[in-house]
Write an enzyme that holds these catalytic residues in place. Structure first.
Site, PDB file in Angstrom:
ATOM      1  N   CYS B  82       0.753  -1.204   0.262  1.00 24.04           N
ATOM      2  CA  CYS B  82      -0.095  -0.077   0.012  1.00 24.04           C
ATOM      3  C   CYS B  82       0.761   1.285  -0.167  1.00 24.04           C
ATOM      4  O   CYS B  82       0.512   2.276  -0.123  1.00 24.04           O
ATOM      5  CB  CYS B  82      -0.956  -0.114   1.415  1.00 24.04           C
ATOM      6  SG  CYS B  82      -1.641  -1.504   1.571  1.00 24.04           S
ATOM      7  N   CYS B 206     -13.204   0.592   7.726  1.00 27.48           N
ATOM      8  CA  CYS B 206     -12.322   0.104   6.689  1.00 27.48           C
ATOM      9  C   CYS B 206     -12.220   0.986   5.511  1.00 27.48           C
ATOM     10  O   CYS B 206     -13.369   1.674   5.146  1.00 27.48           O
ATOM     11  CB  CYS B 206     -12.935  -1.225   6.264  1.00 27.48           C
ATOM     12  SG  CYS B 206     -13.004  -2.463   7.374  1.00 27.48           S
ATOM     13  N   SER B 207     -11.330   1.028   4.915  1.00 29.05           N
ATOM     14  CA  SER B 207     -11.160   1.856   3.328  1.00 29.05           C
ATOM     15  C   SER B 207     -11.730   0.766   2.598  1.00 29.05           C
ATOM     16  O   SER B 207     -11.992  -0.316   3.224  1.00 29.05           O
ATOM     17  CB  SER B 207      -9.675   2.115   3.167  1.00 29.05           C
ATOM     18  OG  SER B 207      -8.981   0.754   3.033  1.00 29.05           O
ATOM     19  N   ILE B 209     -12.621  -1.028  -1.435  1.00 25.32           N
ATOM     20  CA  ILE B 209     -11.863  -1.607  -2.692  1.00 25.32           C
ATOM     21  C   ILE B 209     -12.045  -0.499  -3.511  1.00 25.32           C
ATOM     22  O   ILE B 209     -13.052  -0.381  -4.043  1.00 25.32           O
ATOM     23  CB  ILE B 209     -12.421  -3.060  -2.820  1.00 25.32           C
ATOM     24  CG1 ILE B 209     -12.240  -3.751  -1.482  1.00 25.32           C
ATOM     25  CG2 ILE B 209     -11.698  -3.540  -4.033  1.00 25.32           C
ATOM     26  CD1 ILE B 209     -12.820  -5.287  -1.748  1.00 25.32           C
ATOM     27  N   LYS B 332      -9.914   6.219   4.015  1.00 25.07           N
ATOM     28  CA  LYS B 332     -11.267   5.536   4.323  1.00 25.07           C
ATOM     29  C   LYS B 332     -12.162   6.137   3.296  1.00 25.07           C
ATOM     30  O   LYS B 332     -13.280   5.296   3.219  1.00 25.07           O
ATOM     31  CB  LYS B 332     -11.694   6.290   5.764  1.00 25.07           C
ATOM     32  CG  LYS B 332     -13.015   6.056   6.213  1.00 25.07           C
ATOM     33  CD  LYS B 332     -13.139   4.740   6.290  1.00 25.07           C
ATOM     34  CE  LYS B 332     -14.757   4.308   6.265  1.00 25.07           C
ATOM     35  NZ  LYS B 332     -15.476   4.235   5.045  1.00 25.07           N
ATOM     36  N   HIS B 336      -9.001   4.006  -1.310  1.00 23.46           N
ATOM     37  CA  HIS B 336      -7.365   3.435  -1.167  1.00 23.46           C
ATOM     38  C   HIS B 336      -6.964   2.456  -2.337  1.00 23.46           C
ATOM     39  O   HIS B 336      -7.040   1.606  -2.173  1.00 23.46           O
ATOM     40  CB  HIS B 336      -7.297   2.866  -0.050  1.00 23.46           C
ATOM     41  CG  HIS B 336      -6.053   2.313   0.316  1.00 23.46           C
ATOM     42  ND1 HIS B 336      -4.783   2.775  -0.340  1.00 23.46           N
ATOM     43  CD2 HIS B 336      -5.552   1.386   1.442  1.00 23.46           C
ATOM     44  CE1 HIS B 336      -3.828   2.042   0.267  1.00 23.46           C
ATOM     45  NE2 HIS B 336      -4.250   1.009   1.189  1.00 23.46           N
TER      46      HIS B 336
HETATM   47  C1  LIG Z   1     -14.772  -3.957   4.071  1.00 23.00           C
HETATM   48  C2  LIG Z   1     -14.928  -4.949   2.743  1.00 23.00           C
HETATM   49  C3  LIG Z   1     -14.618  -6.266   3.165  1.00 23.00           C
HETATM   50  C4  LIG Z   1     -16.322  -4.708   2.385  1.00 23.00           C
HETATM   51  O1  LIG Z   1     -16.425  -5.173   1.195  1.00 23.00           O
HETATM   52  P1  LIG Z   1     -17.944  -6.026   0.823  1.00 23.00           P
HETATM   53  O2  LIG Z   1     -18.453  -6.840   1.922  1.00 23.00           O
HETATM   54  O3  LIG Z   1     -17.631  -6.781  -0.586  1.00 23.00           O
HETATM   55  O4  LIG Z   1     -18.846  -4.851   0.436  1.00 23.00           O
HETATM   56  P2  LIG Z   1     -19.662  -4.546  -0.697  1.00 23.00           P
HETATM   57  O5  LIG Z   1     -18.587  -4.242  -1.918  1.00 23.00           O
HETATM   58  O6  LIG Z   1     -20.659  -5.539  -0.923  1.00 23.00           O
HETATM   59  O7  LIG Z   1     -20.415  -3.315  -0.349  1.00 23.00           O
HETATM   60  C5  LIG Z   1     -21.637  -3.220   0.505  1.00 23.00           C
HETATM   61  C6  LIG Z   1     -22.081  -1.657   0.642  1.00 23.00           C
HETATM   62  O8  LIG Z   1     -21.350  -1.155   1.464  1.00 23.00           O
HETATM   63  C7  LIG Z   1     -20.358   0.083   0.697  1.00 23.00           C
HETATM   64  N1  LIG Z   1     -19.004   0.012   1.407  1.00 23.00           N
HETATM   65  C8  LIG Z   1     -17.993  -1.224   0.811  1.00 23.00           C
HETATM   66  N2  LIG Z   1     -16.940  -0.972   1.549  1.00 23.00           N
HETATM   67  C9  LIG Z   1     -17.101   0.210   2.593  1.00 23.00           C
HETATM   68  C10 LIG Z   1     -16.226   0.948   3.455  1.00 23.00           C
HETATM   69  N3  LIG Z   1     -14.904   0.519   3.545  1.00 23.00           N
HETATM   70  N4  LIG Z   1     -16.770   1.803   3.816  1.00 23.00           N
HETATM   71  C11 LIG Z   1     -17.981   2.275   3.568  1.00 23.00           C
HETATM   72  N5  LIG Z   1     -18.990   1.851   2.791  1.00 23.00           N
HETATM   73  C12 LIG Z   1     -18.241   0.547   2.066  1.00 23.00           C
HETATM   74  C13 LIG Z   1     -20.466  -0.249  -0.671  1.00 23.00           C
HETATM   75  O9  LIG Z   1     -20.427   1.066  -1.394  1.00 23.00           O
HETATM   76  C14 LIG Z   1     -21.863  -0.669  -0.698  1.00 23.00           C
HETATM   77  O10 LIG Z   1     -22.998  -0.050  -0.727  1.00 23.00           O
HETATM   78  P3  LIG Z   1     -24.341   0.191  -1.265  1.00 23.00           P
HETATM   79  O11 LIG Z   1     -24.898  -1.088  -0.907  1.00 23.00           O
HETATM   80  O12 LIG Z   1     -24.910   1.430  -0.823  1.00 23.00           O
HETATM   81  O13 LIG Z   1     -23.875  -0.152  -2.604  1.00 23.00           O
HETATM   82  C15 LIG Z   1     -13.945  -4.159   1.695  1.00 23.00           C
HETATM   83  O14 LIG Z   1     -14.231  -2.745   1.371  1.00 23.00           O
HETATM   84  C16 LIG Z   1     -12.443  -4.407   2.029  1.00 23.00           C
HETATM   85  O15 LIG Z   1     -11.940  -5.300   1.905  1.00 23.00           O
HETATM   86  N6  LIG Z   1     -11.753  -3.348   2.456  1.00 23.00           N
HETATM   87  C17 LIG Z   1     -10.408  -3.258   2.838  1.00 23.00           C
HETATM   88  C18 LIG Z   1      -9.625  -3.030   1.645  1.00 23.00           C
HETATM   89  C19 LIG Z   1      -8.320  -3.138   2.125  1.00 23.00           C
HETATM   90  O16 LIG Z   1      -7.906  -4.169   2.837  1.00 23.00           O
HETATM   91  N7  LIG Z   1      -7.111  -2.483   1.598  1.00 23.00           N
HETATM   92  C20 LIG Z   1      -5.991  -2.499   2.469  1.00 23.00           C
HETATM   93  C21 LIG Z   1      -5.044  -2.938   1.308  1.00 23.00           C
HETATM   94  S1  LIG Z   1      -4.685  -4.795   0.976  1.00 23.00           S
END
Ligand SMILES: CC(C)(COP(=O)(O)OP(=O)(O)OC[C@H]1O[C@@H](n2cnc3c(N)ncnc32)[C@H](O)[C@@H]1OP(=O)(O)O)[C@@H](O)C(=O)NCCC(=O)NCCS
Ligand SMILES: [Zn+2]
Lengths: 134, 388
Positions: B82, B206-207, B209, B332, B336
């Site tokens: 990252c 969480c940030s 994807i 956030k 990211h």
């Molecule tokens: C947290 C996480 C697992 C959620 O993913 P997910 O369960 O697939 O969620 P979805 O994509 O199905 O999103 C569901 C809803 O939440 C929202 N959402 C997804 N991630 C979000 C977040 N981090 N913050 C706020 N809202 C989020 C989406 O926009 C979606 O909204 P909608 O229903 O209004 O369209 C994913 O965002 C993640 O892995 N984040 C961390 C990324 C990371 O690790 N980065 C570091 C580098 S490796």
């Protein structure tokens, strides 16, 4: 459109740390200690990063340890769908060694005492488990 | 010889299914070239920072270079998880310092939404020490930071509410940033009632994807004078880097990131900063998870160790506070896209120091700002001090 399927599955060369993986099957968790400078390693390694020698002693990590940090995962990575429910990962300290493992229980506490054990998951992978004490 | 930043660009962050990796890079590169007011042909070398794996294009530097019209000029591809974007900026800086080239572009890019969430979580979880962590225990990135949160909460009494306050602040800033992934404010209640992703971290800790790109054009001081860009340049006054063990089991503790402490001390020394909160006007910190921003306040010396929770609670990192942090919405809420993140931070601080941040402009007293970019959980650490 979708890309062509591309499967990545790697070979894991564990020859030099085979004792560790055999140990798990016998209920033992091994770390290594450098015979020359005394540096301690978990996960075990057979080359010393500190003094650059490659003579190590295998030592068993056993008994009770203390949880230093943990998480319970609710969003699963590809490859761990088989667990089917949230699983808890912790790092616990056993003397001079810190070890990662799966915690057998719901939400642990930092500072909580655990016993170290080994076991195999449903996919046949051996690992360390922490059992709550008492 | 000093090195300055003469042009910056940044794409819209978010789910960018509408573009290929090349097309996405083009958006930031074009903006950066136009911003610098130079000809594309003046650029002598390109550095492409991308963490990779989540995109179908596995060796993306050359396709990106071709599309942006830089074939023959590099590219150097860099990866630092990252913190890839900062490693790209550093590579551009050192290429100029070495005398090899006078004008270099650093392009940071990531397309993370070409794979599904479980795959993305696995790529992140595999980037610690695969055999001893992911293979056995199914670690994820939210999980690694959640482990730090558990330790920080236990030792210092940091609360879920304090974590959520970081998300609320960063969403509030992102709401005013047209390039952010989430241009909407959230309430504390919404954050605190969202589902757990990796206990004790919830969805709003969480940030996301993210797909996105950012670019920065760097040049030597002589070249900047020659081009008549001295009034516009933002100088790189301090650089610091560090790293830590791959295996979490080899860390001393889980309440901070040693890579942040060491990288910041090095950058502060080079830029002659001894009181960061007083000497800096603005900071872009690595808030991939809310706990990361709280640990960063402490590890960067914005407050004492253990007082990060109070720092957010007191509004010290908000506009009008001691030092505004993540004014464009942070990882956030701005998003990211790994490779783009570090370059995007440079974009933010350059815009702030030039007074071009519009509604999100901070007050400038010292005309100095900081970027803090972490790869993994302190597996890489980079800090830059920029100034005009
Ligand atoms: C947290 C996480 C697992 C959620 O993913 P997910 O369960 O697939 O969620 P979805 O994509 O199905 O999103 C569901 C809803 O939440 C929202 N959402 C997804 N991630 C979000 C977040 N981090 N913050 C706020 N809202 C989020 C989406 O926009 C979606 O909204 P909608 O229903 O209004 O369209 C994913 O965002 C993640 O892995 N984040 C961390 C990324 C990371 O690790 N980065 C570091 C580098 S490796
Ligand atoms: Zn040794």
């Amino acid at each position: 459109m979708e890309s062509r399927t591309f499967v990545l599955k790697h070979k894991l060369p564990i020859a030099r740390v085979e004792k560790y993986w055999k140990g798990l099957e016998e209920g033992k968790v091994y770390g290594t200690v450098c015979k020359i400078c005394g540096a301690k390693y978990y996960p075990p390694q057979v080359d010393c990063s500190k003094c650059f020698n490659s003579e190590v002693e295998w030592v068993e990590i056993s008994g009770e340890g203390t949880i230093e940090c943990f998480t319970q995962l609710h969003s699963f990575p590809q490859g761990f769908e088989f667990v089917g429910k949230p699983y808890t990962i912790a790092v616990a300290k056993f003397g001079d060694f810190k070890v990662m493992g799966w915690y057998e229980g719901e939400i642990p506490k930092v500072g909580e005492k655990v016993r170290i054990k080994t076991g195999k998951d449903e996919t046949g992978v051996w690992k360390v488990y922490f059992e709550p004490v008492g | 010889m000093r090195v300055g930043i003469i042009g910056v660009g940044c794409s819209k962050f978010g789910v960018r299914d509408d573009v290929t990796l090349q097309e996405l890079a083009f958006e930031a590169v074009k903006e950066a070239v136009e911003d610098a007011g130079i000809s594309k042909e003046d650029i002598e070398m390109s550095v492409v920072g991308t963490a990779g794996t989540r995109s179908y294009e596995l060796m993306p530097a050359v396709p990106i270079n071709e599309y942006c019209g830089f074939a023959g000029k590099g590219p150097i591809r860099v990866e630092a998880a990252c913190a890839t974007g900062s490693a790209a900026v550093y590579t551009a800086y050192s290429t100029i310092k070495s005398g090899i080239a006078d004008i270099v572009i650093a392009i940071g890019i990531e397309k993370m939404n070409e794979v599904d969430t479980p795959t993305s979580l696995a790529v992140g979880g595999r980037s610690g020490s695969y055999l001893w962590e992911f293979h056995q225990y199914g670690t994820t990135f939210p999980g690694y930071y959640a482990m730090h949160a558990s330790a920080h909460m236990a030792r210092y009494g940091t609360t879920e509410k304090q974590l959520a306050m970081v998300a609320v602040k960063n969403h509030r800033n992102a709401a005013k940033n047209p390039k952010a992934q989430f241009q909407k404010e959230i309430t504390l209640e919404k954050a605190l009632s969202s589902r757990y992703v990796a206990y004790p971290l919830r969805l709003f800790d969480c940030s996301a994807i993210t797909d996105g790109s950012a670019a920065a054009i760097l040049a030597s001081e002589e070249k900047i004078k020659e081009l008549g860009l001295k009034d516009k340049a933002v100088w790189i006054e301090g650089i610091g880097y560090s790293s830590d063990t791959a295996n979490l089991s080899k860390r001393v503790d889980y309440v901070g990131l040693k890579a942040t402490v060491e990288a910041s001390r090095m950058a502060y020394k080079m830029a002659k900063i001894d009181d960061p909160v007083k000497q800096l006007d603005v900071a872009a910190l690595h808030d991939c998870f809310t706990i990361a921003e709280i640990m960063a306040y402490e590890d960067l010396g914005f407050c004492k160790k253990g007082e990060g929770g109070k720092f957010i609670e007191n509004g010290d990192s908000d506009f009008g506070g001691k030092i505004p942090v993540n004014t464009f919405g942070g990882l956030k809420a701005k998003g990211h896209p790994l490779g783009a993140t570090g370059v995007g931070m440079v974009y933010e601080i350059v815009k702030q120091l030039r007074g071009e941040a519009g509604e999100l402009q901070v007050d400038l007293k010292n005309y100095k700002g900081l970027t803090h970019n972490i790869g993994g959980t302190g597996h890489f650490g980079w800090v830059f001090i920029l100034g005009v």
